[in-house]
Enzyme design. Structure first.
Site, PDB file in Angstrom:
ATOM      1  N   LYS A  69       0.133  -4.252  11.402  1.00 23.06           N
ATOM      2  CA  LYS A  69      -0.260  -3.201  10.460  1.00 23.06           C
ATOM      3  C   LYS A  69      -1.710  -3.471  10.090  1.00 23.06           C
ATOM      4  O   LYS A  69      -2.123  -4.631   9.950  1.00 23.06           O
ATOM      5  CB  LYS A  69       0.632  -3.323   9.226  1.00 23.06           C
ATOM      6  CG  LYS A  69       0.397  -2.295   8.140  1.00 23.06           C
ATOM      7  CD  LYS A  69       1.374  -2.537   6.994  1.00 23.06           C
ATOM      8  CE  LYS A  69       1.353  -1.399   6.004  1.00 23.06           C
ATOM      9  NZ  LYS A  69       2.397  -1.576   4.985  1.00 23.06           N
ATOM     10  N   SER A 144       5.196   2.372   4.239  1.00 24.15           N
ATOM     11  CA  SER A 144       3.838   2.584   4.686  1.00 24.15           C
ATOM     12  C   SER A 144       3.563   1.994   6.079  1.00 24.15           C
ATOM     13  O   SER A 144       2.511   2.284   6.650  1.00 24.15           O
ATOM     14  CB  SER A 144       2.854   1.990   3.679  1.00 24.15           C
ATOM     15  OG  SER A 144       3.131   0.637   3.457  1.00 24.15           O
ATOM     16  N   SER A 168       8.268  -0.799   2.466  1.00 22.11           N
ATOM     17  CA  SER A 168       7.351  -0.386   3.534  1.00 22.11           C
ATOM     18  C   SER A 168       7.583  -0.950   4.921  1.00 22.11           C
ATOM     19  O   SER A 168       6.937  -0.513   5.861  1.00 22.11           O
ATOM     20  CB  SER A 168       5.907  -0.673   3.116  1.00 22.11           C
ATOM     21  OG  SER A 168       5.545   0.253   2.109  1.00 22.11           O
TER      22      SER A 168
END
Lengths: 461, 88
Positions: A69, A144, A168
């Site tokens: 990420k 996310s 997330s």
């Protein structure tokens, strides 16, 4: 060879037997990324020049391409946190988790898309456009860490490192039909992780299978001198526990997680998974977590307060763009946090939330006196359409209603796929464990996965 | 509850246009209204939880970033100091 359909162990084995070279493995995934990524907007940065370190030939992740990420600092490789403010930011140091994986022979193939600063449940708040769900591009991949989960679902890397503050990792894993582990707070170092909320943020793997997840965990877990909040609890040999017998375990089902707000098909799939576990002789027991309904409110006070502080460093003086480049969601959360911490409101809001946090944690302490794990849906609904919830921030916040309490308490939770709805959209369940008991939830998850014949990966073709 | 967006924006050094103020005001008021349900719980005898894994005081020696590296992150003319907006 469809290398993207192989497990980490299988690829390692092929490399060791010289049936494939690490260069060929990397090239295979790179070719896939170039072909598939434009359709889904998964990667923000692709590291085409990933170097193989021959000295690491005997290391546990040698030759394995991985993604992260874009909230993890990778020296000399652009890191944006999904935010325009950091669009041209090149870190001057490595996050510990990145360093550890490199030391274990892993090769970074790219940085994946996410809601800016981790603020979001759908990846629609990325300043670089949303990622599309690989199962149906009209739908969100969750957030996310939406890019992370999508990369694994489409076979663009062997594993990704996501980040979970309120769900997330678990929500996108669930929406993309892959495995995602939210670790116990402090289990994995946060050094070099672009901070959202310092008492809630966790670093964890997103993978195709529970076995792959356990393997990655053996490399990334452990104390780090550079992260003052990292735990020095012993790191278990997670892969050794995967096949242990689970018939002596007690699993709790909390009524608060199956209330009338939960989608019918989600409920059905979780109940089916529970039946499967019952057949494996696990004991299912009812428990109660009465503070569950206050968790979202608590989180949007603690999380936003912490983020208003953490994002204060982006002053545009030493690096990055000016603060006027914050997106609407970042502004909302910074203002909420500023409000909660401001004079005259601090006691009634921020301080109050930290006390409710004590009660939420106690709920789980009491439950874990009776059970070894707790199973709940990850999301109250199946994946929703891009644009469906963007008009109302509060409705979007409530997508995390089932994942947030776990972050507030600091517990570990493993998200695993458990079916699809009639529109072929993925549904996932989470297996919540005691503090630092990742080995038990990985064990349950792995045994479940084997029992159902493996998780579906149609998009991995 | 009325939220003073311009006050919060000033505290947080954010740029909010007058047009945006109304929108954020409505959104934040709705969120605070939802959050206000926390008043239902009596927490007068409860201690706050600031972290969840029983951490105690921890310290370490901080390593410094070389000046040259720190400066290259921003395109600076003088290359000897950072410039900021006027304060006074």
């Amino acid at each position: 060879m469809k290398l993207h359909q192989y497990s980490i162990s299988q690829i390692k084995s092929l490399i060791k037997q010289k049936k494939v070279s690490p260069e060929e493995v990397f090239s295979h995934f790179l070719t896939r990324i170039k072909k598939i990524n434009p359709n889904f907007n998964i990667f923000l940065t692709i590291n085409e020049n990933g170097k193989i370190d021959e000295k690491k030939r005997d290391a546990p992740l040698f030759g394995i391409p991985f993604s992260m990420k874009d909230t993890y600092s990778t020296k000399d490789i652009r890191t944006t946190a999904g935010a325009k403010i950091l669009e041209n930011y090149i870190p001057s140091y490595d996050a510990t988790v990145y360093k550890k994986i490199k030391n274990a022979g892993g090769i970074l193939i790219g940085k994946t898309n996410c809601d800016a600063w981790g603020h979001g449940s759908s990846t629609e708040n990325s300043d670089f456009g949303p990622t599309k769900n690989p199962w149906n591009p009209k739908y969100v991949p969750g957030g996310s860490s939406g890019g992370s989960a999508s990369a694994i679902a489409t076979g663009l890397s062997c594993f990704d490192i996501g980040e979970d503050t309120g769900g997330s990792i678990r929500l996108p894993a669930s929406f993309c039909s892959v495995v995602g582990l939210k670790v116990t707070y402090g289990r994995v170092s946060r050094y070099g992780c672009i901070a959202y909320a310092s008492s809630l943020d966790t670093v964890g793997p997103i993978t195709k299978s529970v076995e792959d997840c356990a393997l990655v965990m053996e490399t990334i877990a452990g104390k780090d001198e550079l992260d003052a909040t990292s735990a020095d609890n012993k790191v278990d040999q997670y892969t050794k526990h995967l096949n242990k017998d689970i018939s002596h375990l007690k699993i709790g089902i909390a009524e608060e997680y199956f209330s009338k707000g939960i989608d019918k098909e989600v409920k059905e799939k979780i109940e089916k998974a529970i039946e499967t576990l019952k057949k494996m002789k696990v004991k299912i027991m009812p428990i109660s977590l009465p503070m569950t309904k206050y968790a979202v409110a608590t989180y949007y006070l603690i999380g936003t307060s912490e983020t208003s502080s953490n994002l204060a460093r982006y002053d545009g003086i030493r690096f990055g763009r000016l603060r006027k480049n914050f997106g609407p969601e970042a502004k909302r959360r910074i203002m909420l946090g500023t409000f909660a911490l401001s004079s005259g409101y601090y006691d009634a809001y921020y301080l109050k939330a930290t006390k409710i946090r004590t009660l939420i944690k106690e709920d789980f302490e009491n439950a874990f006196k009776k059970v070894d794990a707790i199973i709940t849906p990850v999301s109250p609904t199946p994946p929703f359409k891009i644009g469906e919830l963007t008009n109302d921030p509060l409705t979007m916040y409530l997508s995390d209603i089932l994942t947030i309490p776990i972050n507030i308490a600091g517990l570990p939770s493993l998200a695993v796929p458990c079916g699809f709805n009639k529109n072929n959209l993925p549904i996932g369940m989470q297996i919540i464990g005691r503090w630092f008991d990742e080995k038990t939830i990985l064990n349950i998850g792995h045994r479940y996965e084997k029992e159902i014949g493996g998780f579906k990966h149609e998009n991995n073709q | 509850m009325k939220i003073d967006i311009s006050h919060l924006a000033k505290l947080a050094k954010l740029t909010i246009s007058p047009a945006e103020e109304k929108k954020y005001s409505q959104q934040l008021e709705r969120i605070i209204e939802y959050i206000d349900q926390l008043r239902q719980i009596d927490t007068s005898q409860i201690k706050p939880t600031l972290e969840t894994i029983n951490l105690k005081n921890i310290s370490f020696d901080e390593k410094k970033l070389p000046k040259q590296k720190a400066i290259t992150l921003k395109n600076l003319k003088a290359k000897r100091y950072f410039t900021v907006k006027r304060i006074l």
